[in-house]
Design an enzyme around this catalytic site. Structure first.
Site, PDB file in Angstrom:
ATOM      1  N   GLY A 166       1.109  -1.504   0.242  1.00 56.26           N
ATOM      2  CA  GLY A 166      -0.013  -0.475  -0.390  1.00 56.26           C
ATOM      3  C   GLY A 166       0.745   1.529   0.196  1.00 56.26           C
ATOM      4  O   GLY A 166       2.350   1.174  -0.180  1.00 56.26           O
ATOM      5  N   LYS A 186       4.303  -6.635   8.386  1.00 57.17           N
ATOM      6  CA  LYS A 186       4.179  -5.503   7.985  1.00 57.17           C
ATOM      7  C   LYS A 186       5.090  -4.507   8.436  1.00 57.17           C
ATOM      8  O   LYS A 186       5.278  -4.253   9.423  1.00 57.17           O
ATOM      9  CB  LYS A 186       2.889  -4.556   8.036  1.00 57.17           C
ATOM     10  CG  LYS A 186       2.459  -3.143   6.960  1.00 57.17           C
ATOM     11  CD  LYS A 186       1.012  -2.860   7.429  1.00 57.17           C
ATOM     12  CE  LYS A 186       1.219  -1.867   6.853  1.00 57.17           C
ATOM     13  NZ  LYS A 186      -0.739  -0.840   7.329  1.00 57.17           N
ATOM     14  N   ASP A 272     -10.816   4.454   6.012  1.00 56.49           N
ATOM     15  CA  ASP A 272     -10.688   4.113   4.850  1.00 56.49           C
ATOM     16  C   ASP A 272     -10.995   2.461   4.836  1.00 56.49           C
ATOM     17  O   ASP A 272     -10.242   1.549   4.303  1.00 56.49           O
ATOM     18  CB  ASP A 272      -9.040   4.275   5.043  1.00 56.49           C
ATOM     19  CG  ASP A 272      -8.166   3.735   3.441  1.00 56.49           C
ATOM     20  OD1 ASP A 272      -9.229   4.034   2.283  1.00 56.49           O
ATOM     21  OD2 ASP A 272      -7.441   3.128   2.954  1.00 56.49           O
ATOM     22  N   PRO A 275     -13.074  -2.537   0.213  1.00 60.66           N
ATOM     23  CA  PRO A 275     -12.973  -4.699   0.316  1.00 60.66           C
ATOM     24  C   PRO A 275     -11.892  -4.791   0.490  1.00 60.66           C
ATOM     25  O   PRO A 275     -11.233  -6.030   1.062  1.00 60.66           O
ATOM     26  CB  PRO A 275     -13.428  -4.434  -0.705  1.00 60.66           C
ATOM     27  CG  PRO A 275     -14.327  -3.533  -1.247  1.00 60.66           C
ATOM     28  CD  PRO A 275     -14.169  -2.652  -0.829  1.00 60.66           C
TER      29      PRO A 275
END
Length: 417
Positions: A166, A186, A272, A275
């Site tokens: 992202g 992450k 935010d 899906p």
């Protein structure tokens, strides 16, 4: 032409010339001396005469002259009367090997000349045209796919694979060496100051959220590099084929609403919901992930600009001067947009351009789900209230939305698949 190329070309031609020169003596001598190579019987007979004999003299003109004793040649057959027998010479053309050698030499020389000419015609790089294909957009910069986690984390994990990227971070699946458990790890997308601050803010919010409908965080650390370890879930809502059966969609929406209601109780809003940020376990239980755009209810009153995904953005995120600042009701709008897509197969608004999409979010009303599928009439009031332009017209809390969904499904108001 560069000197090194000229030198190599000259060497190639010289080698060909030497090869040809080496064949010439072999070809020349293969049939014997040139003057005898095509000798005839008459010529050999003449060669056997005394050189002092007049070729026009009569039979008696040479009487009394002393002639040296004739020595038969090695190729001659001597008869008892000492008269040399007729010598038969084999013509050189009956042996094809000399001509084959000559032809081979000429072919090699010609091949060398051709290769040398082609070599000299190549570009200055001295290399043939590359086999690589240059794409039309090859000049554009493309980020390479990372091979794995930073080396500093190699002692903690193995079998690492990138599963998502992202704007703020990269997520990997990895096997924890300590207990062989598969987890998600992450790390920041970049190590600049702004990204680092946002990443650590997300970790701070996320670490304090423990709910069945929020992705669980196992550990957070800034050493040896900033990272967060969490539960690994391989699927997202984005991966599901849509539209879903209404009952399944309502159950997923209720789970998201429960997770949002819990976060709001903790003073955190997501901002935010989409899906891709909703992960699923094997039983399709939704779990909210990616809290990078999240903030506290108090901080939401500031004038900072937060990121969002336009297809699921609330009107206040696009035009805050008209609709006010984002707050807990922003998450409710975004959940309504996700719910709409789950049952209809498409987001509430879709336009070719970003400007057109933003205008539709601000000014247009979405098509009621029941106009797409009449079986969805029971869901129209809930979804359309979530998608109200004015936040005051929406559900005022996620808990209120959750109660409405549960009441509808409990009353069998949602059509069965």
């Amino acid at each position: 032409m560069p000197p090194d190329r000229a030198g190599r070309a000259a060497a190639l031609l010289l080698a060909a010339a030497l090869l040809l020169a080496a064949f010439v003596p072999i070809v020349s001598g293969a049939g014997g001396p040139p003057e005898h190579a095509n000798a005839s019987p008459q010529g050999i007979g003449s060669a056997g005469k005394n050189p002092n004999e007049d070729k026009n003299a009569g039979p008696d003109q040479n009487k009394g002259r002393v002639t040296p004793e004739e020595t038969p040649s090695p190729d001659a057959t001597v008869t008892p009367d000492n008269t040399p027998a007729e010598v038969t010479a084999t013509p050189a053309e009956t042996d094809p090997s000399p001509w084959l050698g000559a032809a081979l030499a000429l072919a090699l020389f010609a091949g060398a000349v051709v290769l040398g000419a082609r070599y000299l015609k190549q570009p200055d790089g001295g290399k043939a045209e590359s086999a690589a294909t240059v794409l039309p957009d090859a000049y554009q910069t493309v980020l390479s796919r990372p091979a794995g986690l930073p080396p500093e984390l190699a002692e903690r994990y193995d079998r690492v694979a990138l599963v998502g990227r992202g704007g703020l971070g990269q997520v990997f699946s990895a096997v924890r060496r300590a207990d062989r458990r598969t987890v998600a790890v992450k790390i920041p997308a970049a190590y600049d100051e702004a990204t680092g601050k946002t990443f650590m803010k997300e970790m701070r919010f996320w670490e304090d959220l423990a709910h069945p409908n929020i992705v669980a965080v196992h550990s957070v650390n800034i050493l040896p590099v900033p990272f967060v370890e969490m539960e690994y879930l391989p699927r997202t809502l984005e991966d599901l084929e849509k539209p879903l059966p209404a009952e399944t969609a309502a159950r997923i929406a209720a789970g998201i609403a429960a997770g949002i209601a819990y976060a709001h109780e903790k003073g955190v809003i997501h901002r935010d919901i989409k899906p891709r940020n909703i992960l699923l376990d094997d039983g399709l239980t939704p779990k909210i992930a990616d809290w990078g755009m999240s903030t506290t209810l108090v901080a939401s009153r500031d004038t900072g600009i937060a990121g969002f995904t336009l297809a699921y953005a609330a009107p206040e995120q696009i035009a805050p001067e008209r609709f006010g600042r984002a707050d807990a009701r922003t998450d409710i709008y975004q959940l309504g947009a996700v719910f709409y897509e789950l049952v209809t197969g498409k987001p509430p608004f879709a336009r070719e351009s970003l400007a057109g999409l933003a205008e539709a979010v601000i000014r247009e009303q979405p098509v009621p789900p029941s106009e797409i599928d009449p079986n969805l009439a029971g869901l129209d009031p809930i979804i359309l209230r979530c998608l109200a332009k004015d936040p005051a017209d929406r559900y005022q809390s996620a808990a209120e939305l959750l109660a409405a969904i549960e009441a509808l499904t409990g009353d069998a108001g949602v059509e069965k698949p």
